[in-house]
Design a protein around this motif. Structure first.
Motif, PDB file in Angstrom:
ATOM      1  N   GLU A 145       9.681  53.589  61.713  1.00 25.01           N
ATOM      2  CA  GLU A 145       9.044  52.802  62.757  1.00 25.01           C
ATOM      3  C   GLU A 145       8.711  51.378  62.319  1.00 25.01           C
ATOM      4  O   GLU A 145       8.758  50.446  63.110  1.00 25.01           O
ATOM      5  N   PHE A 146       8.344  51.188  61.049  1.00 26.98           N
ATOM      6  CA  PHE A 146       7.614  49.991  60.683  1.00 26.98           C
ATOM      7  C   PHE A 146       8.155  49.199  59.486  1.00 26.98           C
ATOM      8  O   PHE A 146       7.404  48.473  58.864  1.00 26.98           O
ATOM      9  N   ASN A 147       9.397  49.334  59.127  1.00 27.18           N
ATOM     10  CA  ASN A 147       9.912  48.517  58.031  1.00 27.18           C
ATOM     11  C   ASN A 147      10.097  47.084  58.515  1.00 27.18           C
ATOM     12  O   ASN A 147      11.208  46.636  58.816  1.00 27.18           O
ATOM     13  N   ILE A 148       9.003  46.335  58.578  1.00 29.41           N
ATOM     14  CA  ILE A 148       9.006  44.991  59.154  1.00 29.41           C
ATOM     15  C   ILE A 148       8.564  43.989  58.085  1.00 29.41           C
ATOM     16  O   ILE A 148       7.522  44.180  57.453  1.00 29.41           O
ATOM     17  N   PRO A 149       9.323  42.917  57.847  1.00 35.92           N
ATOM     18  CA  PRO A 149       8.882  41.891  56.896  1.00 35.92           C
ATOM     19  C   PRO A 149       7.557  41.269  57.332  1.00 35.92           C
ATOM     20  O   PRO A 149       7.412  40.867  58.492  1.00 35.92           O
ATOM     21  N   LEU A 150       6.619  41.199  56.410  1.00 34.91           N
ATOM     22  CA  LEU A 150       5.291  40.643  56.701  1.00 34.91           C
ATOM     23  C   LEU A 150       5.010  39.497  55.748  1.00 34.91           C
ATOM     24  O   LEU A 150       5.168  39.627  54.535  1.00 34.91           O
ATOM     25  N   LEU A 151       4.605  38.366  56.308  1.00 34.28           N
ATOM     26  CA  LEU A 151       4.288  37.185  55.508  1.00 34.28           C
ATOM     27  C   LEU A 151       2.810  36.829  55.671  1.00 34.28           C
ATOM     28  O   LEU A 151       2.364  36.514  56.776  1.00 34.28           O
ATOM     29  N   ASP A 156       8.406  50.090  76.310  1.00 31.43           N
ATOM     30  CA  ASP A 156       7.478  51.173  76.072  1.00 31.43           C
ATOM     31  C   ASP A 156       7.958  52.021  74.918  1.00 31.43           C
ATOM     32  O   ASP A 156       9.046  51.881  74.407  1.00 31.43           O
ATOM     33  N   SER A 157       7.076  52.896  74.465  1.00 35.17           N
ATOM     34  CA  SER A 157       7.385  53.855  73.418  1.00 35.17           C
ATOM     35  C   SER A 157       6.980  55.212  73.958  1.00 35.17           C
ATOM     36  O   SER A 157       5.806  55.568  73.960  1.00 35.17           O
ATOM     37  N   GLY A 158       7.951  55.959  74.505  1.00 32.28           N
ATOM     38  CA  GLY A 158       7.597  57.170  75.213  1.00 32.28           C
ATOM     39  C   GLY A 158       6.925  56.792  76.512  1.00 32.28           C
ATOM     40  O   GLY A 158       7.489  56.115  77.353  1.00 32.28           O
ATOM     41  N   THR A 159       5.684  57.228  76.691  1.00 36.46           N
ATOM     42  CA  THR A 159       4.928  56.887  77.892  1.00 36.46           C
ATOM     43  C   THR A 159       3.947  55.763  77.627  1.00 36.46           C
ATOM     44  O   THR A 159       3.138  55.431  78.490  1.00 36.46           O
ATOM     45  N   ASP A 160       3.963  55.177  76.444  1.00 39.84           N
ATOM     46  CA  ASP A 160       3.023  54.125  76.078  1.00 39.84           C
ATOM     47  C   ASP A 160       3.554  52.770  76.541  1.00 39.84           C
ATOM     48  O   ASP A 160       4.757  52.571  76.685  1.00 39.84           O
ATOM     49  N   SER A 161       2.644  51.820  76.742  1.00 42.99           N
ATOM     50  CA  SER A 161       3.038  50.474  77.114  1.00 42.99           C
ATOM     51  C   SER A 161       1.914  49.517  76.756  1.00 42.99           C
ATOM     52  O   SER A 161       0.770  49.924  76.521  1.00 42.99           O
ATOM     53  N   LEU A 162       2.224  48.226  76.732  1.00 47.21           N
ATOM     54  CA  LEU A 162       1.199  47.227  76.461  1.00 47.21           C
ATOM     55  C   LEU A 162       0.128  47.245  77.546  1.00 47.21           C
ATOM     56  O   LEU A 162      -1.061  47.025  77.271  1.00 47.21           O
ATOM     57  N   LEU A 170      -1.950  52.932  58.516  1.00 48.08           N
ATOM     58  CA  LEU A 170      -1.930  53.299  59.922  1.00 48.08           C
ATOM     59  C   LEU A 170      -1.413  54.715  60.154  1.00 48.08           C
ATOM     60  O   LEU A 170      -1.135  55.103  61.274  1.00 48.08           O
ATOM     61  N   MET A 171      -1.279  55.507  59.106  1.00 46.21           N
ATOM     62  CA  MET A 171      -0.790  56.877  59.255  1.00 46.21           C
ATOM     63  C   MET A 171      -1.776  57.745  60.024  1.00 46.21           C
ATOM     64  O   MET A 171      -1.452  58.865  60.414  1.00 46.21           O
ATOM     65  N   ARG A 172      -2.997  57.230  60.257  1.00 47.91           N
ATOM     66  CA  ARG A 172      -3.969  57.978  61.049  1.00 47.91           C
ATOM     67  C   ARG A 172      -3.602  57.993  62.525  1.00 47.91           C
ATOM     68  O   ARG A 172      -4.189  58.737  63.300  1.00 47.91           O
ATOM     69  N   THR A 173      -2.669  57.160  62.897  1.00 49.32           N
ATOM     70  CA  THR A 173      -2.280  57.085  64.299  1.00 49.32           C
ATOM     71  C   THR A 173      -1.565  58.370  64.714  1.00 49.32           C
ATOM     72  O   THR A 173      -0.637  58.802  64.030  1.00 49.32           O
ATOM     73  N   PRO A 174      -1.974  58.993  65.803  1.00 51.39           N
ATOM     74  CA  PRO A 174      -1.340  60.237  66.244  1.00 51.39           C
ATOM     75  C   PRO A 174       0.157  60.071  66.436  1.00 51.39           C
ATOM     76  O   PRO A 174       0.624  59.057  66.936  1.00 51.39           O
ATOM     77  N   PRO A 221      -5.648  51.916  65.545  1.00 49.04           N
ATOM     78  CA  PRO A 221      -4.653  52.650  66.344  1.00 49.04           C
ATOM     79  C   PRO A 221      -4.100  51.861  67.524  1.00 49.04           C
ATOM     80  O   PRO A 221      -2.932  52.010  67.872  1.00 49.04           O
ATOM     81  N   PHE A 222      -4.925  51.003  68.148  1.00 45.70           N
ATOM     82  CA  PHE A 222      -4.410  50.163  69.232  1.00 45.70           C
ATOM     83  C   PHE A 222      -3.347  49.205  68.703  1.00 45.70           C
ATOM     84  O   PHE A 222      -2.296  49.004  69.315  1.00 45.70           O
ATOM     85  N   LEU A 223      -3.627  48.602  67.548  1.00 42.74           N
ATOM     86  CA  LEU A 223      -2.711  47.623  66.977  1.00 42.74           C
ATOM     87  C   LEU A 223      -1.381  48.257  66.587  1.00 42.74           C
ATOM     88  O   LEU A 223      -0.313  47.692  66.847  1.00 42.74           O
ATOM     89  N   VAL A 224      -1.442  49.427  65.958  1.00 45.46           N
ATOM     90  CA  VAL A 224      -0.190  50.053  65.518  1.00 45.46           C
ATOM     91  C   VAL A 224       0.675  50.430  66.717  1.00 45.46           C
ATOM     92  O   VAL A 224       1.907  50.331  66.669  1.00 45.46           O
ATOM     93  N   ARG A 225       0.052  50.813  67.810  1.00 47.02           N
ATOM     94  CA  ARG A 225       0.830  51.112  69.010  1.00 47.02           C
ATOM     95  C   ARG A 225       1.480  49.848  69.568  1.00 47.02           C
ATOM     96  O   ARG A 225       2.625  49.884  70.042  1.00 47.02           O
TER      97      ARG A 225
END
Length: 282
Positions: free
Chosen positions: A233-239, A62-68, A218-222, A171-175
């Motif tokens: 949060e998001f320095n992830i290699p993307l191919l 989870d991320s705080g109180t968030d979860s899949l 995705l900066m619109r995400t609260p 916003p769902f995807l970024v979470r």
């Protein structure tokens, strides 16, 4: 009433309040409700031993109180865009909750809309073969991948998603990305690549080249206001590579996709020793 029942009721009341006050989920305290004691079973002052709540894949991450699980529940009741009126099922995503690779496509098709699962039609079956490649790539939604889409509902006629639909679903995807923290993102097709990289460049120019996913769009995400916070949060290699549906239309694309998958394998070997040891045995 059981403690789980009480927690579920509190969750839905919190969610309803959040939507009425801006439309986005906010952090809430974790509730620790006890089961009501049945005196016929627990006489006197005896207190039952608390049982572990039922676990759903992804709950432990989870991320705080968030979860899949929370995200999937919100997606199921989402009415942020017009696709809620034509869908049969929402398609939040599928795979393991701590993957090596997060695969992100465009949106659900007819088979996905029917089953509620991502990439299960012809394109999905081809994707599964691509990821495994007879063991030469060694990826699977069952062991080391999580598969999702930019949007969670099928557009009518499988058309490309519209800008407002993407904005509603992003916003769902970024979470999800924030929770599962994949080592690499594999972006399939124009819609996924342009959305995730906030780019006007097409897939033909961008495929096969690693770019750091920094979450700019995705900066619109609260809760994520600055680029510095996004980088943390998001320095992830993307191919980027072609979508499997494109390969079904044009078999000549199989050659460049295979080259891209070999690039993916090389990068994964650099980032994960266990994966490197596994593919070395192939």
């Amino acid at each position: 009433m059981t403690g789980n029942d009480k927690a579920g009721l509190a969750y839905f009341l919190d969610m309803a309040g959040d939507y009425l006050c801006g439309g986005f989920r906010r952090p809430h305290e974790e509730y620790a409700f006890q089961d009501d004691i049945d005196q016929t079973i627990f006489p006197g002052n005896a207190v039952p031993r608390a049982e572990a709540p039922n676990k759903v894949p992804g709950d432990s991450l989870d991320s705080g109180t968030d979860s899949l699980k929370t995200i999937a529940a919100e997606v199921a009741s989402c009415t942020r865009c017009g696709l809620c009126k034509t869908r049969t099922n929402t398609v939040p995503g599928e795979g393991i909750p701590a993957p090596l690779v997060m695969v992100i496509g465009e949106g659900p098709g007819a088979d996905e809309d029917t089953t509620g699962r991502p990439f299960v039609g012809r394109a999905g079956q081809l994707l599964d073969r691509m990821l495994d490649s007879k063991g030469k790539i060694g990826l699977s939604r069952d062991t080391n991948c999580y598969i999702a889409n930019i949007i969670k509902c099928r557009p009518p006629g499988n058309r490309s998603p519209q800008t407002d639909e993407i904005s509603a679903c992003v916003p769902f995807l970024v979470r999800q990305i924030k929770i599962i923290k994949p080592k690499i993102i594999l972006a399939l097709g124009n819609t996924a690549v342009k959305t995730l990289l906030d780019s006007s460049e097409g897939i033909t120019r961008l495929r096969g080249i690693f770019t750091l996913f920094r979450g700019t769009l995705l900066m619109r995400t609260p809760g994520l206001q600055t680029q510095e916070e996004m980088d943390d949060e998001f320095n992830i290699p993307l191919l980027p590579t072609f979508h499997p549906s494109a390969l079904l239309r044009d078999e000549s694309l199989k050659v460049p996709v295979w080259e891209d998958l070999k690039i993916l394998r090389t990068k994964l070997c650099e980032l994960d020793g266990e994966y490197a040891a596994g593919v070395a045995l192939l």
